[in-house]
Structures are given as C-alpha cells and as structure tokens.
Design a protein around this motif. Structure first.
Motif, PDB file in Angstrom:
ATOM      1  N   THR A  15       0.830  -1.203   0.000  1.00 48.72           N
ATOM      2  CA  THR A  15       0.000   0.000   0.000  1.00 48.72           C
ATOM      3  C   THR A  15       0.867   1.258   0.000  1.00 48.72           C
ATOM      4  N   SER A  16       1.792   1.350   0.922  1.00 45.54           N
ATOM      5  CA  SER A  16       2.621   2.562   1.012  1.00 45.54           C
ATOM      6  C   SER A  16       3.775   2.537   0.013  1.00 45.54           C
ATOM      7  N   GLU A  36       9.373  -6.906  -3.944  1.00 44.31           N
ATOM      8  CA  GLU A  36       8.114  -7.408  -3.392  1.00 44.31           C
ATOM      9  C   GLU A  36       8.164  -8.932  -3.276  1.00 44.31           C
ATOM     10  N   TRP A  63       0.100 -13.408   4.366  1.00 41.46           N
ATOM     11  CA  TRP A  63       1.237 -13.748   5.240  1.00 41.46           C
ATOM     12  C   TRP A  63       0.756 -14.515   6.460  1.00 41.46           C
ATOM     13  N   ARG A  81      -3.567 -11.000   9.613  1.00 45.56           N
ATOM     14  CA  ARG A  81      -3.462 -11.137   8.153  1.00 45.56           C
ATOM     15  C   ARG A  81      -2.741  -9.937   7.550  1.00 45.56           C
ATOM     16  N   THR A  89      -1.379  -5.291   1.451  1.00 43.26           N
ATOM     17  CA  THR A  89      -2.608  -5.578   2.188  1.00 43.26           C
ATOM     18  C   THR A  89      -3.819  -4.905   1.539  1.00 43.26           C
ATOM     19  N   ASN A  93      -7.807  -6.394   1.861  1.00 42.72           N
ATOM     20  CA  ASN A  93      -8.481  -5.741   2.992  1.00 42.72           C
ATOM     21  C   ASN A  93      -9.982  -5.579   2.738  1.00 42.72           C
ATOM     22  N   GLY A  94     -10.654  -4.978   3.722  1.00 38.09           N
ATOM     23  CA  GLY A  94     -12.106  -4.844   3.650  1.00 38.09           C
ATOM     24  C   GLY A  94     -12.558  -3.664   2.803  1.00 38.09           C
ATOM     25  N   MET A  95     -11.609  -2.946   2.204  1.00 35.36           N
ATOM     26  CA  MET A  95     -11.885  -1.863   1.257  1.00 35.36           C
ATOM     27  C   MET A  95     -12.542  -0.622   1.875  1.00 35.36           C
ATOM     28  N   ALA A  96     -12.742  -0.621   3.175  1.00 34.48           N
ATOM     29  CA  ALA A  96     -13.352   0.557   3.807  1.00 34.48           C
ATOM     30  C   ALA A  96     -12.411   1.746   3.652  1.00 34.48           C
ATOM     31  N   ALA A 239      13.268  -9.519   0.538  1.00 37.20           N
ATOM     32  CA  ALA A 239      14.336  -8.678   1.090  1.00 37.20           C
ATOM     33  C   ALA A 239      14.785  -9.279   2.417  1.00 37.20           C
ATOM     34  N   ALA A 541       2.664   1.653   7.722  1.00 40.13           N
ATOM     35  CA  ALA A 541       1.839   1.841   8.925  1.00 40.13           C
ATOM     36  C   ALA A 541       2.667   1.799  10.215  1.00 40.13           C
ATOM     37  N   HIS A 551     -10.097   3.331   9.315  1.00 35.96           N
ATOM     38  CA  HIS A 551      -9.304   2.144   9.001  1.00 35.96           C
ATOM     39  C   HIS A 551      -7.977   2.665   8.476  1.00 35.96           C
ATOM     40  N   GLN A 553      -5.934   2.197   5.727  1.00 39.85           N
ATOM     41  CA  GLN A 553      -5.363   2.404   4.382  1.00 39.85           C
ATOM     42  C   GLN A 553      -5.383   3.859   3.914  1.00 39.85           C
TER      43      GLN A 553
HETATM   44  P1  FAD Z   1       1.318  -3.577   3.209  1.00 42.56           P
HETATM   45  O1  FAD Z   1       0.277  -3.052   2.298  1.00 42.56           O
HETATM   46  O2  FAD Z   1       1.032  -4.843   3.904  1.00 42.56           O
HETATM   47  O3  FAD Z   1       2.635  -3.701   2.347  1.00 42.56           O
HETATM   48  C1  FAD Z   1       3.763  -4.434   2.747  1.00 42.56           C
HETATM   49  C2  FAD Z   1       4.329  -5.149   1.543  1.00 42.56           C
HETATM   50  O4  FAD Z   1       5.633  -5.595   1.833  1.00 42.56           O
HETATM   51  C3  FAD Z   1       3.531  -6.373   1.146  1.00 42.56           C
HETATM   52  O5  FAD Z   1       3.272  -6.342  -0.235  1.00 42.56           O
HETATM   53  C4  FAD Z   1       4.446  -7.525   1.524  1.00 42.56           C
HETATM   54  O6  FAD Z   1       4.278  -8.677   0.726  1.00 42.56           O
HETATM   55  C5  FAD Z   1       5.805  -6.903   1.353  1.00 42.56           C
HETATM   56  N1  FAD Z   1       6.863  -7.529   2.140  1.00 42.56           N
HETATM   57  C6  FAD Z   1       6.843  -7.848   3.454  1.00 42.56           C
HETATM   58  N2  FAD Z   1       8.024  -8.373   3.830  1.00 42.56           N
HETATM   59  C7  FAD Z   1       8.814  -8.370   2.723  1.00 42.56           C
HETATM   60  C8  FAD Z   1      10.146  -8.779   2.480  1.00 42.56           C
HETATM   61  N3  FAD Z   1      10.921  -9.259   3.456  1.00 42.56           N
HETATM   62  N4  FAD Z   1      10.626  -8.656   1.223  1.00 42.56           N
HETATM   63  C9  FAD Z   1       9.858  -8.142   0.232  1.00 42.56           C
HETATM   64  N5  FAD Z   1       8.598  -7.743   0.419  1.00 42.56           N
HETATM   65  C10 FAD Z   1       8.080  -7.850   1.648  1.00 42.56           C
HETATM   66  N6  FAD Z   1      -7.703  -0.797   6.053  1.00 42.56           N
HETATM   67  C11 FAD Z   1      -8.675  -0.012   5.571  1.00 42.56           C
HETATM   68  O7  FAD Z   1      -8.462   1.175   5.417  1.00 42.56           O
HETATM   69  N7  FAD Z   1      -9.917  -0.512   5.276  1.00 42.56           N
HETATM   70  C12 FAD Z   1     -10.232  -1.821   5.446  1.00 42.56           C
HETATM   71  O8  FAD Z   1     -11.353  -2.240   5.166  1.00 42.56           O
HETATM   72  C13 FAD Z   1      -9.213  -2.673   5.948  1.00 42.56           C
HETATM   73  N8  FAD Z   1      -9.455  -3.990   6.114  1.00 42.56           N
HETATM   74  C14 FAD Z   1      -8.429  -4.820   6.396  1.00 42.56           C
HETATM   75  C15 FAD Z   1      -8.653  -6.196   6.344  1.00 42.56           C
HETATM   76  C16 FAD Z   1      -7.591  -7.071   6.499  1.00 42.56           C
HETATM   77  C17 FAD Z   1      -7.831  -8.537   6.420  1.00 42.56           C
HETATM   78  C18 FAD Z   1      -6.289  -6.576   6.759  1.00 42.56           C
HETATM   79  C19 FAD Z   1      -5.144  -7.514   6.942  1.00 42.56           C
HETATM   80  C20 FAD Z   1      -6.071  -5.206   6.845  1.00 42.56           C
HETATM   81  C21 FAD Z   1      -7.125  -4.326   6.646  1.00 42.56           C
HETATM   82  N9  FAD Z   1      -6.929  -2.942   6.626  1.00 42.56           N
HETATM   83  C22 FAD Z   1      -7.943  -2.127   6.212  1.00 42.56           C
HETATM   84  C23 FAD Z   1      -5.622  -2.354   6.950  1.00 42.56           C
HETATM   85  C24 FAD Z   1      -4.841  -1.822   5.751  1.00 42.56           C
HETATM   86  O9  FAD Z   1      -5.148  -2.523   4.578  1.00 42.56           O
HETATM   87  C25 FAD Z   1      -3.342  -1.905   6.039  1.00 42.56           C
HETATM   88  O10 FAD Z   1      -3.077  -1.260   7.262  1.00 42.56           O
HETATM   89  C26 FAD Z   1      -2.481  -1.240   4.975  1.00 42.56           C
HETATM   90  O11 FAD Z   1      -2.804  -1.743   3.711  1.00 42.56           O
HETATM   91  C27 FAD Z   1      -1.016  -1.466   5.302  1.00 42.56           C
HETATM   92  O12 FAD Z   1      -0.201  -0.849   4.357  1.00 42.56           O
HETATM   93  P2  FAD Z   1       1.393  -0.970   4.473  1.00 42.56           P
HETATM   94  O13 FAD Z   1       1.948  -0.229   3.333  1.00 42.56           O
HETATM   95  O14 FAD Z   1       1.768  -0.590   5.838  1.00 42.56           O
HETATM   96  O15 FAD Z   1       1.705  -2.526   4.346  1.00 42.56           O
END
Ligand code: FAD
Length: 571
Positions: A15-16, A36, A63, A81, A89, A93-96, A239, A541, A551, A553
C-alpha cells in the motif's frame, strides 16, 4: 539483475511502497526498484471480487502472521493477516475508506512531530484519492450514500466510492432512524471522512465503481505507470536485510535479497533504502540489519549498527468481535451494506464522566504495567504521556471510542465492532537471524482493563440498537453470543469469556517504528528517517504514532504521499 544499481530501493510493493515508488519515479532521471515478496494478483478473483472479503485469507497471498499466546485474552494465539502481493494488504483488505478524527492527527504534532497535523495531511488524503461521485451512478439512487466535496480528491490515483453491490433497499435509512431513537442518539454524519467521524454514516470503499472491482495500490499506483523505464519491480523477491557502507556514518548502500530462483544477491542503492514492508515486517528488517535493541540483536548474533532499543516496541492493534441477530427479511448475498457508527464516549458509556475520572487515575499504573511488560525498554513516563494524550482525545476531543459496523446477509444481521483506541501495547521482534523465520509478535491484547470494558460496552450498545425501533421490529433473536451465553445485563467479566474466545485481530497494527521524538522512544523522525542512519526511511503503517479511528489504508496512502514529497525535497 545481480549487479544492478538504483537511486532508491523500496522494500515492499504494498500500500505505502507503491505510492512512494510511483512518486519518486515521476522524476525522469531517478531510478527506483521495488522489491516485493509476493506476485501479481491483477487477475486473482479473490482480490478483484468486491464481495469476496475473506476469500484470500489462508491462501498464498496472505502472510497470516501468528502472534504468541495472548496471556491476557484467554491464552490463544491470533492470526494477523497481511497481503503478500503487489499491492500488499490493499489487495485483501475490507476496502473501507475511512480516515481519522482530525484531533487524532493533530496529536501526532502535539507529541513532538512538527508539521504532522490534520491540516497538513488533508491535501495528501485528497492527492491520493479519486472520489467517484455517486450522482453519476444511477444504481446508487435511494442507497443514501453521501459525501462532502470539500474533503475529497477527484483526480488522484486511488478510486474511492460505491459500486453496484451497494444495498439500496431502505435499510440504511432504517438504521439511521434507529440510531436517532437511542436514549443518547448517535447523530447522522453525512461524511465521516471530513475529520469529524462521530456519528452514523454510509462509508465509501476503495472500489472501481464502473467495473465493480476492488481498487488496490497496484491498480492505482503501479499498473498505469508500469511502462516507466526508471521504475522496476522485482516480484517474488524476498528482502533479507539492508547492507551498509563502510565508514563512520550509518549509510545504507543496498539490500540483500533472495530472488525467485532462490539465489541471494545484493542490489545497490545510491541514495536511499525505503522500508514499506508493513508494521509487522519493517521493524524486523531493521533488526536483521543491525538497527534495534543490542540485547535482542546479540542473542541472534547480529552486530549492532544503531542502538535503537524501541524498534518493534509500541505495537498497537484493535480487537474485533461480532454479534449476530436473526433478521425477519432475507437479504441477497450479492449486495453489501456498509454502514458504520462511531459513538463518542458520551454516546457509548452511560457514565462517561465518572469513567473518565477513574481512567485518568489509572493511567500511571497502566503506563508502569506496559513499561514493565517490555523490560522498561519504553519508559513509563513516556507511555504516560502517550496515554494522557489518548485520554484527552477520548474525553476532551470526543473522538469515537468504538466502531460499530452492520451488514445484512441471508436471514441475519451481523455487527462487527471494536474499541477504537485500546491502551494495550505490545511488540514485534525477530526470532532468528534467518530472515524468513516468523517474528515474535505479541500485541498483548486486552492487557489493560479499559480495553475489555470498551469492548464489552460496545456489545451492550449493539444489543440496545436491536432493542430500538425500527430495528427492534425488523430483527429476531440474538444468534451470537445469544442471551443464554451472555445474559442481559452481564458485567465485563461475564462478557469476557465470549470476547476472549471469539475476538480476532482487527488487522490494524501500527507504531512498531513510531514517528516520535527520539527521547520518547521514536524510531523515525518527522522526515520518516530512522534515527542514527543517514538514508533509511520507513513509510508504512509502522510509523503512525497513535491509532486512528478510521481504518488504516486511507491514512497509509496519505502518509506515503507526504513521505514522497519529503524525500523529493530532501534529495
Ligand atoms: P502492506 O500493504 O502490507 O505492504 C507491505 C508489503 O511488503 C507487502 O506487499 C508484503 O508482501 C511486502 N513484504 C513484506 N516483507 C517483505 C520482504 N521481506 N521482502 C519483500 N517484500 C516484503 N484498512 C482499511 O483502510 N480498510 C479496510 O477495510 C481494511 N481492512 C483490512 C482487512 C484485512 C484482512 C487486513 C489484513 C487489513 C485491513 N486494513 C484495512 C488495513 C490496511 O489494509 C493496512 O493497514 C495497509 O494496507 C497497510 O499498508 P502498508 O503499506 O503498511 O503494508
């Protein structure tokens, strides 16, 4: 590939990570690599299906991190998750799409992060967003969805809105009437994304309203830009750790990865390494790279590069439970109701003032308990400051204290809910120098009794909704937990058996590489740079210093957009 060199390496194409990679590669003379661990899920129906929430759980794109046994919550471990795919994620995710209360983002500044406040972040929420005006979609007529254009972006990458699966049979309006009939009404809120979340709302989602498919970070920030020659993505590549330049300064010069063919190699970064692997992975990558608590690192034979003991501490999540009631009407499973209520303390608790006073007295003991549980790595006096800010948010700024969702499917109404701002804090740390070993994740769910109280009170509140007209007339008996399991009028203790046996992680882990002043236990500074390093940032995050009531995202997208601007300015 093995001898490639890039200006920036982004670890994690989630996401980020994809936001930052996209924005940095807007600069034509700048090369960016995204590493990734997962693959592409562009055509994965478990991802694209807007009614498919949960279908990806337990598959190879999840994961499915496991926590330690949760000693304050009945002893079971939990699965947290997280998406393992391009898009991270956001693909499961729940898309909210729900942001935060403005005061919560202002608290980021109040704790010492100059410039991080709601006013400054709002342009980034808008920059990332492409709101699809419901007026252009005739199938939304009568659904009750609404928004205030002042708070939305219409030209950003992430499509936000409502698709053809939105239920429009009058349920939303009946639920609103029910909230207005409560003893302490929860007011109607036309747009919960305005910075004021309190009330009852119909919330938008990350969805392509034209195609009725999930919108995720890859569809928003990568696929439309994949022809950029200066933006590379290595899929199915893990990584392992950051590599460092020799010399006095702690400067990253690359990342060791394991390629999809199993070979290890180092890819070079000439400017920065940017961690975006998620709140349960980025701190562990720091530890694997020698940034963290020397006592933990030395146990695993890792030499300390930067002594930063709070890496992986301050882990906060929420706990999710659900109640179910029979419905007199049968609902089709090809529609979804996305209705949320965010009650403030006055609206949730019958005795909010007394409760607030009691909690205020308890805060020093809470802070001491959190500090002692992690061997005083985080200091009780710092935790107390965080808790006092959280108390002020709840009892002075009147942020929401719970989230109550309602959905209707078949002959049942389901209400998932959680306390918005639990006080309990845990940690995530590496378990081994092997980068593929699972981490030790201990959120310490329900360590502090306010968290149970809020969770139990939200359940009582939901029971009240179902006793209030017009809902009382539309619903039948309570299915889960049922009055024979948790009696009417049950106290917190009686509720706890149900809550502990049925709760799950709310999947909102944060603050494991918190943006905070260093003297308060921060891991990154206000430019999201890891203390003690000259060119390593965390942009996911992990950096959020306090939980948000929405939420994650939308805030993750906004923070990453701002991070990209900061990086561009500083390079
Ligand atoms: P992520 O999007 O998880 O990105 C991390 C990335 O790093 C992943 O692609 C992963 O595969 C990769 N990675 C990890 N380790 C390594 C490594 N060692 N080497 C290479 N790549 C690696 N938020 C909302 O706003 N609305 C919702 O409805 C909602 N529902 C959710 C439902 C579920 C089931 C979950 C799990 C989360 C939900 N969230 C929701 C939360 C939100 O989606 C997450 O907080 C957000 O997407 C996290 O973004 P991020 O960039 O921090 O991490």
């Amino acid at each position: 590939k093995s001898d490639s060199t890039y200006d920036y390496i982004v670890v994690g194409g989630g996401t980020s990570g994809l936001v930052v990679a996209n924005r940095l590669s807007e600069q034509k003379n700048t090369t960016v690599l995204v590493i990734e661990a997962g693959g592409s899920v562009y055509n994965n129906p478990n991802v694209t299906n807007t009614l498919g929430y949960g279908k990806a759980f337990g598959t190879d794109i999840d994961w499915a991190y496991e926590t330690t046994a949760q000693e304050y919550a009945g002893g079971s471990s939990q699965i947290v998750r997280a998406g393992k795919a391009l898009g991270g994620t956001s693909t499961i995710n729940g898309m909210a799409y729900l942001r935060a209360q403005a005061a919560q983002i202002d608290a980021w500044e109040a704790i010492g992060n100059k410039g991080w406040n709601w006013k400054n972040l709002l342009p980034y929420f808008k920059k990332s967003e492409k709101l699809q005006d419901p007026a252009n979609y005739p199938f939304l007529e009568g659904s009750g969805v609404a928004f205030d254009p002042a708070y939305h972006g219409f030209t950003g990458p992430v499509k936000v809105g409502w698709s053809s699966t939105q239920l429009n049979d009058g349920l939303a309006q009946k639920l609103n009437a029910t909230y207005q009939n409560l003893d302490v009404p929860v007011p109607y809120n036309r747009d919960a994304n305005s910075g004021d979340m309190v009330g009852y709302s119909l919330y938008p989602k990350t969805v392509d309203a034209d195609l009725n498919i999930r919108e995720d970070a890859a569809r928003a920030y990568y696929y439309p830009y994949q022809n950029r020659t200066n933006l590379h993505v290595w899929l199915n590549t893990h990584a392992n750790k950051i590599t460092w330049k020799d010399g006095e300064e702690v400067t990253a010069n690359g990342v060791e990865v394991t390629l999809s063919n199993g070979k290890k190699t180092v890819v070079k970064a000439t400017r920065e390494v940017i961690l975006a692997a998620g709140a349960l992975k980025s701190p562990v990558l720091l530890e694997l790279s020698g940034v963290g608590n020397p006592q933990i690192l030395s146990k695993h034979g890792i030499a300390t590069k930067v002594n930063l003991p709070t890496v992986g501490e301050n882990l906060q999540d929420q706990m999710n439970n659900g109640l179910q009631f029979e419905s007199k009407k049968t609902y089709s499973s090809d529609k979804s109701a996305d209705y949320v209520a965010y009650p403030s303390a006055d609206q949730l608790f019958p005795n909010s003032t007394a409760l607030g006073a009691e909690l205020l007295r308890k805060l020093p003991a809470y802070a001491a308990q959190v500090a002692s549980a992690n061997g005083n790595i985080t200091k009780a006096r710092d935790i107390y400051r965080f808790f006092k800010i959280q108390w002020d948010l709840i009892f002075k700024d009147e942020i929401p204290v719970a989230e109550i969702l309602l959905s209707a499917s078949g002959a049942a109404y389901s209400s998932e809910y959680w306390g918005s701002v639990p006080f309990s804090r845990g940690s995530v740390h590496l378990s081994s120098a092997d980068p593929t070993a699972p981490a030790i994740i201990d959120p310490k769910y329900f360590m502090l009794d306010f968290d149970l109280h809020a969770q139990a009170q939200a359940a009582r509140f939901i029971r009240d909704i179902f006793k209030t007209e017009p809902f009382a007339d539309m619903a039948g008996a309570e299915i889960t937990p049922g009055l024979s399991t948790v009696a009417a009028g049950a106290d917190d203790k009686a509720w706890s058996t149900f809550i502990y046996s049925k709760y799950r992680s709310n999947f909102h882990p944060i603050t494991t590489a918190g943006m905070l002043p260093k003297e308060l236990g921060g891991v990154v500074d206000t430019s999201l740079k890891v203390y003690g390093t000259s060119n390593v940032r965390v942009v996911d995050a992990s950096v959020m210093p306090f939980q948000v009531c929405g939420h994650l995202q939308s805030t993750v997208y906004a923070v990453a957009e701002r991070a990209a601007d900061i990086i561009k300015e500083q390079s």
